[in-house]
Motif scaffolding. Structure first.
Motif, PDB file in Angstrom:
ATOM      1  N   LYS A  44       0.874  -1.168   0.000  1.00 59.86           N
ATOM      2  CA  LYS A  44       0.000   0.000   0.000  1.00 59.86           C
ATOM      3  C   LYS A  44       0.913   1.220   0.000  1.00 59.86           C
ATOM      4  O   LYS A  44       1.789   1.347   0.862  1.00 59.86           O
ATOM      5  N   THR A  73      -3.508  -1.062  -8.460  1.00 55.18           N
ATOM      6  CA  THR A  73      -4.922  -0.739  -8.290  1.00 55.18           C
ATOM      7  C   THR A  73      -5.025   0.643  -7.677  1.00 55.18           C
ATOM      8  O   THR A  73      -4.527   0.880  -6.570  1.00 55.18           O
ATOM      9  N   THR A  75      -7.130   3.755  -6.012  1.00 51.61           N
ATOM     10  CA  THR A  75      -8.313   3.862  -5.147  1.00 51.61           C
ATOM     11  C   THR A  75      -8.967   5.221  -5.371  1.00 51.61           C
ATOM     12  O   THR A  75      -8.319   6.186  -5.794  1.00 51.61           O
ATOM     13  N   THR A  78     -12.492   6.447   0.329  1.00 52.05           N
ATOM     14  CA  THR A  78     -12.407   5.644   1.554  1.00 52.05           C
ATOM     15  C   THR A  78     -13.763   5.659   2.243  1.00 52.05           C
ATOM     16  O   THR A  78     -14.374   6.708   2.395  1.00 52.05           O
TER      17      THR A  78
END
Length: 79
Positions: A44, A73, A75, A78
């Motif tokens: 991450k 990937t 994002t 959240t």
């Protein structure tokens, strides 16, 4: 605002720990895991605001020897 991305890496056979150590030494990942399945490592990363994601990964991660493939990937939100 930073961009959070998850990057999966496939390493050359027997080189996962060496690659993980090289990533750890660069101090750019928030989290780094060994995984099962098609990829050996999952990380991450928070990309600094204004940075190009592809260039950041190419310059900071993908130049490490023994990485044979990556999957990134992006994002969006959240929850």
């Amino acid at each position: 605002m930073t961009t959070c991305v998850f990057v999966q890496l496939r390493c050359a056979p027997g080189k996962t720990y060496k690659v993980a150590e090289a990533i750890y030494e660069r101090e750019i990942t928030s989290e780094l895991y060994s995984t099962s399945g098609d990829f050996d490592l999952l990380m991450k990363i928070y990309i600094p605001e204004g940075e190009d994601v592809g260039m950041f990964l190419n310059d900071k991660i993908l130049d490490i020897p023994d990485i044979s493939r990556s999957l990134t990937t992006l994002t969006f939100k959240t929850f």
